[in-house]
Design an enzyme around this catalytic site. Sequence first.
Site, PDB file in Angstrom:
ATOM      1  N   GLU A 245      54.215  25.162  59.264  1.00  8.28           N
ATOM      2  CA  GLU A 245      52.993  25.777  58.627  1.00  8.28           C
ATOM      3  C   GLU A 245      52.649  25.586  57.490  1.00  8.28           C
ATOM      4  O   GLU A 245      53.476  25.968  56.529  1.00  8.28           O
ATOM      5  CB  GLU A 245      52.976  27.374  58.990  1.00  8.28           C
ATOM      6  CG  GLU A 245      52.542  27.786  60.585  1.00  8.28           C
ATOM      7  CD  GLU A 245      51.550  27.211  61.094  1.00  8.28           C
ATOM      8  OE1 GLU A 245      50.360  27.227  60.262  1.00  8.28           O
ATOM      9  OE2 GLU A 245      51.399  26.994  62.410  1.00  8.28           O
ATOM     10  N   CYS A 279      47.766  31.317  52.927  1.00  8.10           N
ATOM     11  CA  CYS A 279      47.488  30.088  53.098  1.00  8.10           C
ATOM     12  C   CYS A 279      46.108  30.286  54.049  1.00  8.10           C
ATOM     13  O   CYS A 279      45.368  29.305  54.120  1.00  8.10           O
ATOM     14  CB  CYS A 279      48.590  29.240  54.239  1.00  8.10           C
ATOM     15  SG  CYS A 279      49.070  30.316  55.416  1.00  8.10           S
TER      16      CYS A 279
HETATM   17  C1  UN1 Z   1      47.061  36.446  57.186  1.00 11.31           C
HETATM   18  O1  UN1 Z   1      46.174  35.838  56.548  1.00 11.31           O
HETATM   19  O2  UN1 Z   1      47.213  37.530  57.779  1.00 11.31           O
HETATM   20  O3  UN1 Z   1      51.306  31.955  54.394  1.00 11.31           O
HETATM   21  C2  UN1 Z   1      48.545  35.738  57.235  1.00 11.31           C
HETATM   22  C3  UN1 Z   1      50.265  32.291  54.877  1.00 11.31           C
HETATM   23  C4  UN1 Z   1      50.179  32.641  56.348  1.00 11.31           C
HETATM   24  C5  UN1 Z   1      49.940  33.895  56.779  1.00 11.31           C
HETATM   25  C6  UN1 Z   1      48.649  34.411  56.619  1.00 11.31           C
HETATM   26  N1  UN1 Z   1      51.135  31.813  57.252  1.00 11.31           N
HETATM   27  O4  UN1 Z   1      49.526  32.732  53.969  1.00 11.31           O
END
Ligand code: UN1
Length: 476
Positions: A245, A279
Site C-alpha cells: 500500500e 495516503c
Molecule cells: C483512512 O483514511 O481511514 O496510510 C485510512 C494511510 C492509509 C490509511 C488511511 N493506509 O494513510
Amino acid sequence: MHKNLIAGQWYTGSGVRGNVNPSDLDDTVGLYAQASRDDTLVAIAAAQQAQPRWAACTPQQRADALDFIGSELLARREELGHLLSREEGKVRSEGIAEVTRAGQIFKYFAGEALRIRGEHLASTRPGIEVDIRRQPVGVVGIITPWNFPMAIPAWKIAPALAYGNSVLFKPADLVPGSAWALGEIISRAGLPDGTFNLLMGRGSVVGQALLENPLVNAISFTGSVDTGRLLMQTAGARFAKLQLEMGGKNPLLVMADADLDQAVQCAIQGAYYSTGQRCTASSRLIVEKAIYPAFTAALVEHLNHLRIGHALHADSQIGPVAEAAQLEQNLEYVATGRQEGARLIFGGERLQRDTAGHFMSPALFVDASAEMRIAREEIFGPVACVIPADNYEHALALANDSPFGLSAGICTTSLKHASHFKQHMQSGMVMVNTPTAGVDYHVPFGGCKGSSHGPREQGSYAAEFFTTVKTAYTQA
Ligand code: UN1
C-alpha cells in the site's frame, strides 16, 4: 527501556532510540530497543518454528486470543490514544479513535478466525470430489508507516494471526511507542512463543533482513512508493507474496450542483485533518468553474477558524507535522507550487506555539493545473490545491490523470454523475459526498495504478493475502 519481543523473550537489541513528541520537542516519550540483523534472524527462525503450532490451534483458540487483544485495546483506548497522539502528533480525539479502530479490527478478525471458508465441488470426472481450502501463507513480515501507528499494524497483524500465520512486525522507527504497547498486549494473549515478534529498528537493518530472507513467505507493507519498489526488487525477486500500500494523490471533485457546506466539510476533513498525513488525503480539489469562487471563499473562511496546536490540547483540531524532515518537505512543496504558478491563498507557513513543535498552517493553492508537481506528487502534509474544471467530464478526466489511484471523492447532488463516477473513476475506493479519507474497518481497502500492489487489505478480503488456496481431489 522498552525491549523487542523475539521468540517469546524480551530482547535489549543492539541500540536504543528515543521518540520525541512532535508537539513539544523537549518531551521524549520513551526509549526503545533497536533490533540488530542477528536479532531479526533469531526472530525469523522462531516464527518459522512457531507457525505450525499456531496453525494447529483451534479456530476458537485463535479467536479468543484476538478477542483478548481487541478487548484490552478498547478498554485502554484513552491511555493508548494519548500515547499515540503524543508520539505521532494527531490530535487526541483522533488518537483515541484510532486505538478504538484497532480494537474493533482485532474483534472483527476474532470472528473471521471462526469463519474460514472453503468450497466443495463435484469433479468433472466420475467418482471424484474436489474441495478447496484456505491455508496460512506461513511466516509474514509486516512493515508499517508512522501515520497510523496502531490501526495499520492492527489491520495487518489481526488477519495474519486469524488465519494461522506467524508474524514479524517491524513498525516505523518514528513511532515505536504505540507499536510496543500493542506488542506488549499481544505478548499476553496466549500465543505460542515466536508466533508474534516485535522488531523495532531501522528499515535498512530489520526491514532489509526480512526482505531478503527466504523463510519470510509474505510481506505486507504500507509506506512510500520508493520503498515499495525496493520490496519488489528484493522480496519480489525471490517470489515472496507481497501486499504493498503506497501513495495517493486523491481527488475530490466538487460539482456546481453540490451542497456547498457538505463539499467544504469533505475538503477540510479530507485534506487537512490528521495534518494531511494520510495516503487517503484529498490533495487535489477539482472544482467546477460555476462553483469555484463560492467554494474557495468558503474553504478559506473555514481555514481561518481551524485551530492548529499541541496534539494533546483539548481545543486543537490539527496537530503538528510528525517530524522535521516531513515539515521541510511540505514547505519545499509550498515553494514549488508558487514557482509553478499556482496561487497560495492560505497558509503554508511554519507556526510558533507555546511549545517547540513542528507546526505549520494548512496550505491552500488555487488556479493549479494537472501537470504541476503539487498536483501530481504525493506531499503527505496539509497542502491542497484547487484545479478548475469546465464540467463533470473534464473534472473526471483531470481526476484520472494521475499515477495514483487510491481513493477519490465527488460532491454532487446528481445521481447521474455520482453513478458514472463510481463506475469510471480509476481508484480502489470512491466516495460520494463523503471525505476521501476515514474508511470503515470491515470492507476492502486498497487502490489501483501506483497506489497498491497485491490483494486488498481489511474485511473478509484480507483472506486473499493472508491465506493460500489448496485444491484437493479425492476418489472415494
Ligand atoms: C483512512 O483514511 O481511514 O496510510 C485510512 C494511510 C492509509 C490509511 C488511511 N493506509 O494513510
